[in-house]
Structures are given as structure tokens and as C-alpha cells.
Design an enzyme around this catalytic site. Structure first.
Site, mmCIF file in Angstrom:
data_model
loop_
_atom_site.group_PDB
_atom_site.id
_atom_site.type_symbol
_atom_site.label_atom_id
_atom_site.label_comp_id
_atom_site.label_asym_id
_atom_site.label_seq_id
_atom_site.Cartn_x
_atom_site.Cartn_y
_atom_site.Cartn_z
ATOM 1 N N ARG A 55 -2.837 -1.688 -8.585
ATOM 2 C CA ARG A 55 -3.808 -1.630 -9.671
ATOM 3 C C ARG A 55 -3.081 -1.161 -10.926
ATOM 4 N NH1 ARG A 55 -6.382 -4.539 -7.127
ATOM 5 N NH2 ARG A 55 -8.489 -4.314 -6.304
ATOM 6 N N ASP A 70 1.993 -7.289 -11.261
ATOM 7 C CA ASP A 70 0.940 -8.278 -10.983
ATOM 8 C C ASP A 70 -0.400 -7.778 -11.522
ATOM 9 O OD1 ASP A 70 0.047 -10.748 -9.742
ATOM 10 O OD2 ASP A 70 -1.021 -9.469 -8.312
ATOM 11 N N GLU A 124 -6.168 -5.145 -17.872
ATOM 12 C CA GLU A 124 -6.049 -6.578 -17.563
ATOM 13 C C GLU A 124 -7.355 -7.356 -17.687
ATOM 14 O OE1 GLU A 124 -4.744 -6.262 -13.401
ATOM 15 O OE2 GLU A 124 -6.647 -7.130 -12.784
ATOM 16 N N HIS A 127 -2.378 -11.043 -11.653
ATOM 17 C CA HIS A 127 -3.157 -10.640 -10.472
ATOM 18 C C HIS A 127 -3.276 -11.792 -9.464
ATOM 19 C CE1 HIS A 127 -6.067 -7.220 -9.354
ATOM 20 N NE2 HIS A 127 -5.735 -7.878 -8.250
HETATM 21 P P1 NAD Z 1 -4.864 0.208 2.646
HETATM 22 O O1 NAD Z 1 -6.147 0.945 2.478
HETATM 23 O O2 NAD Z 1 -4.582 -0.475 3.937
HETATM 24 O O3 NAD Z 1 -3.637 1.175 2.347
HETATM 25 C C1 NAD Z 1 -3.591 2.071 1.273
HETATM 26 C C2 NAD Z 1 -2.713 3.231 1.694
HETATM 27 O O4 NAD Z 1 -2.557 4.097 0.564
HETATM 28 C C3 NAD Z 1 -3.318 4.065 2.832
HETATM 29 O O5 NAD Z 1 -2.370 4.233 3.860
HETATM 30 C C4 NAD Z 1 -3.681 5.389 2.159
HETATM 31 O O6 NAD Z 1 -3.559 6.496 3.039
HETATM 32 C C5 NAD Z 1 -2.628 5.431 1.048
HETATM 33 N N1 NAD Z 1 -2.958 6.365 -0.014
HETATM 34 C C6 NAD Z 1 -4.172 6.774 -0.454
HETATM 35 N N2 NAD Z 1 -4.040 7.671 -1.433
HETATM 36 C C7 NAD Z 1 -2.699 7.830 -1.612
HETATM 37 C C8 NAD Z 1 -1.929 8.643 -2.481
HETATM 38 N N3 NAD Z 1 -2.493 9.484 -3.335
HETATM 39 N N4 NAD Z 1 -0.579 8.561 -2.401
HETATM 40 C C9 NAD Z 1 0.009 7.730 -1.506
HETATM 41 N N5 NAD Z 1 -0.671 6.945 -0.642
HETATM 42 C C10 NAD Z 1 -2.011 7.005 -0.711
HETATM 43 O O7 NAD Z 1 -4.807 -0.820 1.418
HETATM 44 P P2 NAD Z 1 -3.959 -2.168 1.320
HETATM 45 O O8 NAD Z 1 -4.746 -3.284 1.908
HETATM 46 O O9 NAD Z 1 -2.572 -1.914 1.769
HETATM 47 O O10 NAD Z 1 -3.989 -2.376 -0.275
HETATM 48 C C11 NAD Z 1 -3.366 -1.470 -1.166
HETATM 49 C C12 NAD Z 1 -3.836 -1.760 -2.569
HETATM 50 O O11 NAD Z 1 -3.363 -3.049 -2.959
HETATM 51 C C13 NAD Z 1 -5.360 -1.871 -2.737
HETATM 52 O O12 NAD Z 1 -5.942 -0.601 -2.966
HETATM 53 C C14 NAD Z 1 -5.513 -2.761 -3.944
HETATM 54 O O13 NAD Z 1 -5.617 -1.945 -5.094
HETATM 55 C C15 NAD Z 1 -4.200 -3.533 -3.983
HETATM 56 N N6 NAD Z 1 -4.383 -4.984 -3.783
HETATM 57 C C16 NAD Z 1 -3.905 -5.821 -4.737
HETATM 58 C C17 NAD Z 1 -4.032 -7.198 -4.570
HETATM 59 C C18 NAD Z 1 -3.479 -8.176 -5.589
HETATM 60 O O14 NAD Z 1 -3.809 -9.369 -5.528
HETATM 61 N N7 NAD Z 1 -2.637 -7.745 -6.511
HETATM 62 C C19 NAD Z 1 -4.674 -7.694 -3.430
HETATM 63 C C20 NAD Z 1 -5.137 -6.794 -2.465
HETATM 64 C C21 NAD Z 1 -4.980 -5.432 -2.650
#
Ligand code: NAD
Length: 358
Positions: free
Chosen positions: A234, A258, A263, A295
Site C-alpha cells: 500500500r 506498484d 494513487e 497497482h
Molecule cells: P497477509 O495478511 O497474508 O499477510 C500480512 C502479514 O503482515 C501478516 O503475516 C501480518 O502478521 C504481517 N503484519 C501485520 N502488521 C505488521 C507490522 N506492523 N509489521 C510487520 N508485519 C506485519 O496479507 P497478504 O495477502 O500477504 O498481503 C499483504 C498486503 O499486500 C495486503 O495487505 C495488501 O495491502 C497488499 N496487496 C497488494 C496487491 C497489489 O495488487 N499490489 C494485491 C494484494 C495485496
């Protein structure tokens, strides 16, 4: 069940129409994003389907609620654009927790490889019959260190891919998964260690109050000279002005983005015949060591299919009064690791009833 579908793009319409053949919902596709001004379009629709840059603040939630909306179905994983605590007891909120973590992890790798070997510059050069390779020098990934912040679904896959390149992987997560680290062979470390040791840092945590601008001038100062920063999570995880300073001073060697803090006005839209009035974005675009994609990390055939299937299944479960396994826990925000709603219908943290169990 009638669905008001905001911010619809041709690829959304194609994938949802295809998957909806086996659900049979009535979907009205609206091109505008959901905002306080467009919320009126949802009048009379029990379900509103939204994406990452739609606005679901208190004002919009009040408008939707007053107009009869019962369910907000996010067709994405992140939910930082929804005031889900405010929505509690008014409108249920569901999301698609995973559609293709591979898509996002692989896109992060595409940004890394592109930046390192400067394929974006090479592409332009050879098209102009310039076969000179001066200035295109990269580095071997083998034996370098990749720092991963957030080892959930996407971060875990990225760790595995980076290990395959022969990199040392250091990771930070507020809920470390030791079993995963052992299986894949990476190590957990604190953030300072990651900043100090990493040649590449990739962000894979959600946007929360705690992670907002986790990359700022202070953390950048702790990073290695010339570090590569990748953000596919994000935009607000990064203080963009501090990033620009880091790029200007050379502390940040390159950045693959990305996502971008502001954005929502630009990403997913065609501005090729207009002026970019956001000076910060314009400055970022002017660096030849910054690769910006709009994105699109999620954007694979498999992910679109999974997004449509899970979104429509969430809506079907709602219409049949079933437990919504993909509802966002209003108390803790996330399902994992402390919310056990999937199994019990209740959140571990405070044993709160989620209010939708039938
Ligand atoms: P997920 O929930 O499986 O994993 C997120 C991880 O971050 C978890 O293990 C959690 O414990 C950890 N976390 C939470 N707070 C934290 C902190 N303060 N410091 C370090 N780690 C912390 O999520 P995911 O499916 O792996 O997705 C991650 C992120 O990717 C999503 O939140 C979303 O914002 C982003 N995303 C982007 C796109 C894109 O197209 N660019 C697509 C999907 C997801």
C-alpha cells in the site's frame, strides 16, 4: 440479489460476467468510483461491490446504510479504505483474503529484476538502435540479502523465490511464523537489522496505524547505501517525500512501486492526454531508477477468476444467511492470527459475537 458494482473496468466486467453464469446475480456495473457524490447510485441495492480506491468512510457508510445496503463486498484483500469499525452493526463487510499471492510476489520480483538489470532502459535503447550497454550495470542477486517486511501469504512466497535466487532472506513480522522460516530457510530479525543488512527491501505488511509510513526519513537513514526498495503493498507504507530525498541523496539506489500514497486519482486511469498536477508523483516519475506500475501486481488471469469466484461466493453466503468466513473482524481488523471467527464465529481477542451468525 442485486449488486451495485463500482469502479468497473472492462476486465472486471468480463471476469465477473463469466463467473456469475453459475451464480445468477443481477450486477449493475457503474464506472465511477464510490464516493460521497456517487453513493446515491447504490440506492436500493442490498450489495455494493468495491475495489481498493473506492471510499468507504463514515459519510459513505451512512449514505449506503440509509439507502438500504446490507453488505459491502470488497473484491480485494486490503481493506484500509473501509471504516469497518464504523460499519459494524450497520453494514457487513467481506473481502477476498487471497486470490493469487503468487501474482503479487512475482510482480515484486519483476520490479526487482527490471530495476537491477535496467530492462526498462535497455528496451528503450534498443528500439532506438542504441546497443550501447554503458549505465546498465546490475548486480548478482546471489549471496545478497533481501529484507521482507510481512511474511503472510505474499511475503512467504517471495521469501521462497528469493531463496531460489541464492539470496539470504531476513524477515520481520509482528507475528513471526517460525515453522515457515524453518521450512523455507529464512531468518527473522528486527527492523533495524533488516535496514542495516538488506540490499533489497520488499514491503508485504498491511496498511495499519502501526505500519503507516513505516518507511520514513528515520528508517531510510538506517538502510544500506544504494538499497533497492520495493512496495507492492500500500502506498501509505512509504513517506513519499522522504523516499524522494533518499533517491536524490543516493541512499536509495532504486525503487519499484506498484502503489503510491495518493494513487486513487491516477492509478487505473488513462491520463495520457491530461496533465499530472500531483508534483510528488511527477517527481517520482522523473527518476530513471524508479519503476512505477499502476497497482497491477494482482493482475493475472488466475487472480481475476479467483476474485470473482470468492466475491460472488461471499455474496451467496450472505444471501443464504450463512456465516461469512471472509467478514473482516470489526475489533481486530484481521482474521489472522488472533481472530478465530472462521471456526467459531467469534474473535479470540475479546470473544465478541460478530453479529451475523445464524
Ligand atoms: P497477509 O495478511 O497474508 O499477510 C500480512 C502479514 O503482515 C501478516 O503475516 C501480518 O502478521 C504481517 N503484519 C501485520 N502488521 C505488521 C507490522 N506492523 N509489521 C510487520 N508485519 C506485519 O496479507 P497478504 O495477502 O500477504 O498481503 C499483504 C498486503 O499486500 C495486503 O495487505 C495488501 O495491502 C497488499 N496487496 C497488494 C496487491 C497489489 O495488487 N499490489 C494485491 C494484494 C495485496
Amino acid at each position: 440479489m442485486e449488486i451495485a458494482f463500482f469502479d468497473s473496468k472492462p476486465y472486471d466486467i468480463e471476469s465477473f460476467n463469466s463467473i456469475n453464469k453459475s451464480f445468477g446475480f443481477s450486477i449493475k456495473y457503474f464506472r465511477p468510483k464510490l464516493t460521497p457524490e456517487t453513493a446515491v447510485l447504490a440506492k436500493g441495492y442490498p450489495v455494493v461491490c468495491v475495489f481498493v480506491n473506492d471510499t468507504l468512510n463514515q459519510e459513505v457508510i451512512d449514505l449506503l446504510y440509509a439507502n438500504g445496503t446490507k453488505l459491502i463486498a470488497l473484491r480485494c484483500a486490503g481493506y484500509n479504505n473501509v471504516d469497518f469499525k464504523y460499519a459494524f452493526n450497520k453494514i457487513l463487510v467481506v473481502r477476498v483474503p487471497a486470490y493469487s499471492p503468487y501474482a503479487v510476489a512475482e510482480h515484486a520480483v519483476a520490479l526487482m529484476l527490471g530495476l537491477n538489470r535496467k530492462t526498462h532502459k535497455a528496451y528503450n535503447r534498443t528500439r532506438e538502435s542504441n546497443f550501447n550497454i554503458n549505465g546498465l550495470l546490475g548486480f548478482d542477486l546471489n549471496n545478497k540479502t533481501c529484507g521482507i517486511i510481512g511474511t503472510g501469504k505474499i511475503g512467504a512466497i517471495l521469501a521462497k523465490i528469493m531463496m531460489g535466487f541464492g539470496m539470504n532472506v531476513l524477515a520481520y513480522d509482528t507475528f513471526p511464523n517460525k515453522k515457515l522460516a524453518e521450512e523455507i530457510g529464512f531468518k527473522y530479525a528486527d527492523l533495524d537489522k533488516i535496514y542495516e543488512k538488506s540490499d533489497i527491501i520488499s514491503l508485504h505488511c498491511p496498511l495499519t496505524n502501526e505500519t503507516k509510513q513505516i518507511v520514513n526519513s528515520e528508517s531510510i537513514n538506517k538502510m544500506k547505501q544504494g538499497v533497492m526498495l520495493i512496495n507492492t503493498s500500500r502506498g501509505q507504507l512509504v513517506d513519499t517525500k522522504a523516499l524522494i530525498q533518499g533517491l536524490k541523496s543516493g541512499k536509495i539506489g532504486s525503487a519499484g512501486l506498484d502503489v503510491y500514497e495518493e494513487e486513487s486519482e491516477y492509478f487505473f486511469e488513462d491520463f495520457s492526454d491530461r496533465i499530472i498536477t500531483d508534483d510528488v508523483l511527477a517527481r517520482l516519475l522523473s527518476f530513471n531508477n524508479v519503476l512505477i506500475t499502476s497497482h497491477q501486481a494482482f493482475f493475472t488471469k488466475e487472480a481475476l477468476e479467483n476474485i470473482a469466484t470468492t466475491t460472488l461466493t461471499n455474496i451467496k453466503d450472505f444471501s443464504e444467511g450463512k456465516i461469512l468466513t471472509n467478514e473482516i473482524c470489526y475489533k481486530c481488523g484481521q482474521k489472522r492470527p488472533h481472530c478465530n471467527k472462521e471456526k467459531t464465529g467469534r474473535c479470540f481477542k475479546k470473544e465478541i459475537n460478530h453479529g451475523n451468525k445464524k
